[in-house]
Design an enzyme around this catalytic site. Structure first.
Site, PDB file in Angstrom:
ATOM      1  N   ASP A 106       0.873  -1.173   0.000  1.00 46.18           N
ATOM      2  CA  ASP A 106       0.000   0.000   0.000  1.00 46.18           C
ATOM      3  C   ASP A 106       0.916   1.231   0.000  1.00 46.18           C
ATOM      4  O   ASP A 106       2.128   1.109  -0.250  1.00 46.18           O
ATOM      5  CB  ASP A 106      -0.975  -0.028   1.194  1.00 46.18           C
ATOM      6  CG  ASP A 106      -0.261   0.095   2.531  1.00 46.18           C
ATOM      7  OD1 ASP A 106       0.995   0.146   2.550  1.00 46.18           O
ATOM      8  OD2 ASP A 106      -0.942   0.146   3.571  1.00 46.18           O
ATOM      9  N   CYS A 163       3.207  -3.479   3.869  1.00 44.67           N
ATOM     10  CA  CYS A 163       2.407  -2.340   4.314  1.00 44.67           C
ATOM     11  C   CYS A 163       3.151  -1.722   5.492  1.00 44.67           C
ATOM     12  O   CYS A 163       4.322  -2.043   5.710  1.00 44.67           O
ATOM     13  CB  CYS A 163       0.966  -2.725   4.619  1.00 44.67           C
ATOM     14  SG  CYS A 163       0.722  -3.846   6.009  1.00 44.67           S
ATOM     15  N   THR A 213       2.945  -1.999   8.836  1.00 44.42           N
ATOM     16  CA  THR A 213       3.386  -2.999   9.815  1.00 44.42           C
ATOM     17  C   THR A 213       3.597  -4.372   9.196  1.00 44.42           C
ATOM     18  O   THR A 213       4.148  -5.260   9.864  1.00 44.42           O
ATOM     19  CB  THR A 213       2.308  -3.171  10.901  1.00 44.42           C
ATOM     20  OG1 THR A 213       1.093  -3.589  10.246  1.00 44.42           O
ATOM     21  CG2 THR A 213       2.064  -1.877  11.665  1.00 44.42           C
ATOM     22  N   HIS A 267      10.911 -23.935   7.462  1.00 45.97           N
ATOM     23  CA  HIS A 267       9.892 -24.696   8.202  1.00 45.97           C
ATOM     24  C   HIS A 267       8.484 -24.534   7.642  1.00 45.97           C
ATOM     25  O   HIS A 267       7.667 -25.443   7.770  1.00 45.97           O
ATOM     26  CB  HIS A 267       9.879 -24.265   9.679  1.00 45.97           C
ATOM     27  CG  HIS A 267      11.082 -24.736  10.433  1.00 45.97           C
ATOM     28  ND1 HIS A 267      11.162 -24.685  11.803  1.00 45.97           N
ATOM     29  CD2 HIS A 267      12.273 -25.262  10.009  1.00 45.97           C
ATOM     30  CE1 HIS A 267      12.336 -25.167  12.206  1.00 45.97           C
ATOM     31  NE2 HIS A 267      13.036 -25.510  11.131  1.00 45.97           N
ATOM     32  N   HIS A 315       8.161 -31.024   8.346  1.00 44.30           N
ATOM     33  CA  HIS A 315       7.504 -29.743   8.055  1.00 44.30           C
ATOM     34  C   HIS A 315       6.531 -29.877   6.882  1.00 44.30           C
ATOM     35  O   HIS A 315       5.533 -29.167   6.816  1.00 44.30           O
ATOM     36  CB  HIS A 315       8.550 -28.666   7.780  1.00 44.30           C
ATOM     37  CG  HIS A 315       9.486 -28.462   8.924  1.00 44.30           C
ATOM     38  ND1 HIS A 315       9.065 -27.999  10.149  1.00 44.30           N
ATOM     39  CD2 HIS A 315      10.814 -28.720   9.051  1.00 44.30           C
ATOM     40  CE1 HIS A 315      10.101 -27.956  10.972  1.00 44.30           C
ATOM     41  NE2 HIS A 315      11.165 -28.388  10.342  1.00 44.30           N
TER      42      HIS A 315
HETATM   43  C1  RB5 Z   1      -1.628   2.422   6.792  1.00 48.39           C
HETATM   44  O1  RB5 Z   1      -1.629   3.600   7.537  1.00 48.39           O
HETATM   45  C2  RB5 Z   1      -1.406   1.221   7.682  1.00 48.39           C
HETATM   46  O2  RB5 Z   1      -2.479   1.031   8.541  1.00 48.39           O
HETATM   47  C3  RB5 Z   1      -1.162  -0.013   6.840  1.00 48.39           C
HETATM   48  O3  RB5 Z   1      -0.082   0.206   6.001  1.00 48.39           O
HETATM   49  C4  RB5 Z   1      -0.822  -1.275   7.595  1.00 48.39           C
HETATM   50  O4  RB5 Z   1       0.200  -1.074   8.521  1.00 48.39           O
HETATM   51  C5  RB5 Z   1      -1.964  -2.035   8.148  1.00 48.39           C
HETATM   52  O5  RB5 Z   1      -1.821  -3.153   8.669  1.00 48.39           O
END
Ligand code: RB5
Length: 154
Positions: free
Chosen positions: A16, A73, A75, A106, A141
């Site tokens: 994203d 993304c 996180t 694994h 595995h």
């Molecule tokens: C975007 O702000 C953020 O929420 C997205 O990139 C991600 O981290 C969501 O899991």
């Protein structure tokens, strides 16, 4: 042996807006190494929704158009949750090279998910190289991985 050594398939990429910068860095690395890739977006750092890019990548992994995938993304959580809704996808959220090694050895992970906002380019490079260069161990595995799809439980 690298994952991409014997494969004509391009690596599938998705992010994203929060993973866009890291995806551009990964594209530069792949271009330098002449590794083929297919970019499913996002194509800018304007605000966007990770499922819009995760689902097309997941479909390309499932139908064999791309292998493996790399998804980013902020996180790495939202994009990996979305990818893992697809029964043929094993997306592994990795934050160190050791986690990437174990995800391949694994779990036979077929998508590397990364937290783009939380890693340096050096960390991303080291995790990516470990993921691409680690084979699946198989053996015990293999049995566990074969039990992952939802159809196994019904
Ligand atoms: C975007 O702000 C953020 O929420 C997205 O990139 C991600 O981290 C969501 O899991």
């Amino acid at each position: 042996m690298s994952l991409f050594d014997n494969s004509e398939k391009p690596i599938g990429l998705a992010s994203d807006h929060a993973g866009f910068k890291a995806k551009q860095f990964i594209i530069k690395v792949l271009q330098e190494k002449e590794i083929p890739y297919r970019d499913f977006g996002a194509y800018s750092d304007e605000s966007s929704d990770y499922p819009d890019y995760a689902h097309p990548l997941a479909k390309a992994i499932e139908n064999g158009e791309c292998y493996p995938g790399v998804a980013i993304c902020g996180t790495g959580i939202g994009i990996s949750i979305t990818l893992n809704k697809h029964q043929g996808v094993r997306a592994a959220l990795c934050w160190t090279p050791e986690v990437a090694l174990l995800a391949r050895a694994h779990n036979d992970a077929n998508v590397l998910a990364l937290p783009g906002r939380l890693l340096s380019e050096k960390e991303i490079y080291e995790i990516l190289m470990m993921f691409l260069n680690t084979p699946f161990e198989g053996g015990r595995h293999e049995r566990r991985v074969s039990k992952i799809p939802f159809s196994h439980s019904i």
